[in-house]
Design a protein around this motif. Structure first.
Motif, PDB file in Angstrom:
ATOM      1  N   LEU A 102       0.847  -1.195   0.000  1.00 18.15           N
ATOM      2  CA  LEU A 102       0.000   0.000   0.000  1.00 18.15           C
ATOM      3  C   LEU A 102       0.873   1.231   0.000  1.00 18.15           C
ATOM      4  O   LEU A 102       1.900   1.275   0.691  1.00 18.15           O
ATOM      5  N   PHE A 113      -4.696 -11.133   7.499  1.00 13.69           N
ATOM      6  CA  PHE A 113      -4.540  -9.730   7.113  1.00 13.69           C
ATOM      7  C   PHE A 113      -3.435  -9.106   7.943  1.00 13.69           C
ATOM      8  O   PHE A 113      -2.994  -9.653   8.965  1.00 13.69           O
ATOM      9  N   SER A 137      -5.621   0.911   8.875  1.00 16.07           N
ATOM     10  CA  SER A 137      -5.978   0.284   7.609  1.00 16.07           C
ATOM     11  C   SER A 137      -5.640  -1.203   7.640  1.00 16.07           C
ATOM     12  O   SER A 137      -4.715  -1.628   8.337  1.00 16.07           O
ATOM     13  N   TYR A 195      -4.907  -4.692   5.224  1.00 17.31           N
ATOM     14  CA  TYR A 195      -4.582  -5.255   3.907  1.00 17.31           C
ATOM     15  C   TYR A 195      -4.759  -6.764   4.007  1.00 17.31           C
ATOM     16  O   TYR A 195      -4.151  -7.428   4.856  1.00 17.31           O
ATOM     17  N   TRP A 196      -5.590  -7.329   3.113  1.00 21.31           N
ATOM     18  CA  TRP A 196      -5.936  -8.748   3.182  1.00 21.31           C
ATOM     19  C   TRP A 196      -4.862  -9.597   2.508  1.00 21.31           C
ATOM     20  O   TRP A 196      -4.442  -9.331   1.380  1.00 21.31           O
ATOM     21  N   ASP A 221     -11.035 -14.375  -0.059  1.00 23.25           N
ATOM     22  CA  ASP A 221     -11.621 -13.736  -1.237  1.00 23.25           C
ATOM     23  C   ASP A 221     -11.142 -12.304  -1.429  1.00 23.25           C
ATOM     24  O   ASP A 221     -11.194 -11.774  -2.539  1.00 23.25           O
ATOM     25  N   LYS A 222     -10.696 -11.665  -0.342  1.00 26.32           N
ATOM     26  CA  LYS A 222     -10.292 -10.258  -0.425  1.00 26.32           C
ATOM     27  C   LYS A 222      -8.777 -10.083  -0.593  1.00 26.32           C
ATOM     28  O   LYS A 222      -8.273  -8.962  -0.472  1.00 26.32           O
ATOM     29  N   THR A 223      -8.064 -11.153  -0.857  1.00 31.77           N
ATOM     30  CA  THR A 223      -6.604 -11.079  -0.978  1.00 31.77           C
ATOM     31  C   THR A 223      -6.192  -9.943  -1.910  1.00 31.77           C
ATOM     32  O   THR A 223      -6.699  -9.828  -3.032  1.00 31.77           O
ATOM     33  N   GLY A 224      -5.273  -9.108  -1.409  1.00 32.50           N
ATOM     34  CA  GLY A 224      -4.782  -7.988  -2.202  1.00 32.50           C
ATOM     35  C   GLY A 224      -5.626  -6.736  -2.085  1.00 32.50           C
ATOM     36  O   GLY A 224      -5.226  -5.675  -2.586  1.00 32.50           O
ATOM     37  N   GLN A 225      -6.777  -6.828  -1.421  1.00 35.28           N
ATOM     38  CA  GLN A 225      -7.626  -5.653  -1.226  1.00 35.28           C
ATOM     39  C   GLN A 225      -7.330  -5.020   0.138  1.00 35.28           C
ATOM     40  O   GLN A 225      -6.721  -5.637   1.004  1.00 35.28           O
ATOM     41  N   HIS A 226      -7.797  -3.798   0.315  1.00 36.01           N
ATOM     42  CA  HIS A 226      -7.609  -3.142   1.613  1.00 36.01           C
ATOM     43  C   HIS A 226      -8.864  -2.375   1.999  1.00 36.01           C
ATOM     44  O   HIS A 226      -9.667  -1.976   1.147  1.00 36.01           O
ATOM     45  N   ASP A 227      -9.039  -2.206   3.291  1.00 35.51           N
ATOM     46  CA  ASP A 227     -10.174  -1.466   3.821  1.00 35.51           C
ATOM     47  C   ASP A 227      -9.768  -0.867   5.163  1.00 35.51           C
ATOM     48  O   ASP A 227      -8.606  -0.957   5.570  1.00 35.51           O
TER      49      ASP A 227
END
Length: 367
Positions: free
Chosen positions: A207, A224, A236, A238-239, A243-249
């Motif tokens: 990120l 994560f 923050s 980072y997964w 299913d959310k691998t590579g996504q962040h929230d």
């Protein structure tokens, strides 16, 4: 022969000249800071609710060596505390403070520590980068650059259980150690979450655009990784799996203070050290870069507007607040910049205090 009396400056004129000089300094003094406008959410209440003021941290007790400068990083191994100091030393000290051993001197500022399964101590050094310290006291630079951009402020590190990766933060590529205030006020989004591969020696940017990337912690099953964004009052996520691998929230947003370091107890709790509560002046001028630039100039000669308050939060694995520990009394242990749970106690470290501290876990979790 008549003499002309010298003109005398009145008090009013002196005050006027002083005011003009101060305004000229605030408006024109050179500064590298280029503030970016942003709008924080209104700060949550500290008079009621989950962040209500209290004095639970008033019960902390000094632990480990005394009169050491800035024991920021913190590991507990075999009843020995390991920490990094302002002068570059990485030390090991007994809990009662009677024994102290210098493991190495990085020549920089060690801010984060993690143990690799092979025994090496992995160090996030603000000045030198990501380092490894072996059992013979030899230091190796693992990484100091990613994507062609040199680290400006290596801050914290966590190593996965398999010893494959080190997850670490570069707080700011523009601002180095000692300039955290300028970086936070600038709000330039130049922090990064990084991953170092021990097998390939490659460093990957997971990120970027983070607001002073600070504490790092791997979550349950290493699904994560969390990173504190000090300048945005949030954490923050980072997964790494699923299913959310590579996504962040966002794990949690709109915190009541500036999150510093972060740790996981390996089961069900994260602990967040808050450097200080939020400041109404900084929040109120967030949308006005010109005014914030004047604040930076003022801080060159005036103390930083930081409240001296011990502040720690406990979060569950869903980001919900389960513990709120504070102490705003005179002589409190602050700023708390590291908190880790070991056994039946919480251990606290500080960027500028002269010792470490401990609080019984039972007291920390009392409601």
């Amino acid at each position: 022969m008549n003499q002309i009396a010298p003109r005398r400056f009145g008090l009013g004129r002196i005050i006027l000249l002083l005011v003009i000089a101060i305004l000229a300094f605030l408006l024109l003094a050179p500064t590298k800071v280029q503030p970016v406008a942003w709008q924080p959410s209104p700060a949550p209440s500290m008079s009621q609710g989950p962040y209500a003021e209290n004095q639970k941290l008033k019960a902390v007790q000094a632990v480990g060596a005394r009169d050491i400068a800035g024991p920021e990083a913190l590991l507990l191994e075999n009843d020995q505390l390991l920490t990094g100091l302002h002068d570059g030393r990485v030390i090991q000290t007994s809990l009662d403070g009677t024994a102290l051993k210098v493991l190495a001197n990085t020549g920089g500022r060690p801010l984060g520590l993690a143990r690799h399964p092979d025994g090496r101590l992995i160090i996030a050094d603000a000045i030198k980068g990501l380092l490894a310290l072996d059992g013979q006291g030899q230091i190796q630079v693992l990484s100091d650059t990613a994507n062609g951009l040199k680290f400006g402020f290596t801050d914290d590190v966590a190593v996965d259980a398999a010893g494959r990766y080190a997850y670490f933060s570069d707080a700011s590529s523009r601002w180095g150690y000692g300039h955290d205030g300028e970086a936070v006020i600038e709000h330039g989004g130049d922090g990064r979450l990084l991953r170092y591969d021990f097998q390939s020696g490659r460093t990957e940017v997971l990120l970027d655009g983070l607001e002073f990337a600070n504490g790092i912690a791997l979550g349950p099953d290493e699904a994560f990784v969390l990173v504190n964004e000090t300048g945005a009052y949030r954490i923050s996520r980072y997964w790494l799996k699923g299913d959310k691998t590579g996504q962040h929230d966002l794990f949690i947003d709109n915190l009541p203070g500036l999150p510093d370091n972060l740790s996981f107890n390996g089961r069900d709790r994260f602990w967040v050290a808050l450097y200080a509560p939020r400041n109404a002046l900084l929040d109120g001028t967030a949308a006005y870069p010109f005014v914030r630039k004047m604040l930076v100039r003022a801080m060159q000669v005036l103390p930083k507007p930081v409240e001296k308050r011990g502040f720690v939060l406990g979060l569950d694995t869903q980001g919900r607040v389960i513990a709120n520990l504070q102490d705003g009394s005179s002589g409190n242990y602050s700023p708390i910049t590291t908190v880790r749970e070991y056994g039946d106690a919480l251990y606290l470290g500080s960027l500028s205090a002269r010792h470490m501290a401990r609080l019984p876990l039972q007291q920390a979790l009392e409601h």
